[in-house]
Design an enzyme around this catalytic site. Sequence first.
Site, PDB file in Angstrom:
ATOM      1  N   ASP A 129       3.693  27.189  34.706  1.00  0.00           N
ATOM      2  CA  ASP A 129       3.510  27.689  36.072  1.00  0.00           C
ATOM      3  C   ASP A 129       4.260  28.985  36.355  1.00  0.00           C
ATOM      4  O   ASP A 129       4.499  29.313  37.508  1.00  0.00           O
ATOM      5  CB  ASP A 129       3.929  26.622  37.082  1.00  0.00           C
ATOM      6  CG  ASP A 129       5.384  26.198  36.904  1.00  0.00           C
ATOM      7  OD1 ASP A 129       6.064  26.749  36.027  1.00  0.00           O
ATOM      8  OD2 ASP A 129       5.835  25.304  37.658  1.00  0.00           O
ATOM      9  N   CYS A 186       4.850  26.652  43.448  1.00  0.00           N
ATOM     10  CA  CYS A 186       4.216  25.599  44.243  1.00  0.00           C
ATOM     11  C   CYS A 186       5.230  24.890  45.138  1.00  0.00           C
ATOM     12  O   CYS A 186       4.857  24.281  46.141  1.00  0.00           O
ATOM     13  CB  CYS A 186       3.500  24.606  43.338  1.00  0.00           C
ATOM     14  SG  CYS A 186       4.571  23.584  42.324  1.00  0.00           S
TER      15      CYS A 186
END
Length: 240
Positions: A129, A186
């Site tokens: 990520d 996130c």
Amino acid sequence: MPLSAQETRRYARHLVLRGIGGEGQQKLKAARALVVGAGGLGSPVIAYLAAAGAGMLGVVDHDEVGLSNLQRQIVHTSAATGTPKAESAGSFVAALNPYVHFVPHNERLTDANAEALVAGYDLVIDGTDNFATRLAVAEAAEAAAKPLVSGAVSMFDGQVTVFVPGGPRFRDLYPFEPDEADLPACEVVGVLGAVTGVIGTLMAMEAIKLITGLGEPLVGRLLLYDGRAARFTELTFGRR
């Protein structure tokens, strides 16, 4: 090595499937796949490659399972909170398919170790990520002439593509390194768990296609998914 009687029953739906069959299942059994990241994207990749009978499945992840992971990282359980993700993923695989040889790499992938990690595998699937790690994975796969399935998600959207030796490269798709401020984590903006399932499953599909020779992989094509509109868009790109 031929399939055992138990394996023949386990993979029965593959064995009768035109395009896979016995030959494709043997290729899956002989495959050595490295999954980088046992998080939201890595979880469905690990689950479906293990279920499909990938012979050797390595997972690289330095992190531990946290309670906030469980909303989307489906190979981990509440009981695994606080344990290394690579080990937790290994427990999931062992329970699902004892015919898969699982190799945990409980470490962070970096420029320094990426080449050594990639060397022992036939293909790489990257579900990390952050851009720096994705770039390190891509450059290591390119240097080792290994195919790479790459995916990413944010909020309600995701994307997936495939890089193969001689084809368009990661740097062709991303010629400039973005500022980290332009790529909020996130933890800041959130992500819908089901979106990671959609993209991660597509990544597993691309990996199976590469292993078995089935169909047309997403080489030179970036598949974009808009979860709110339930719409897929495809962009093409080439070598610069």
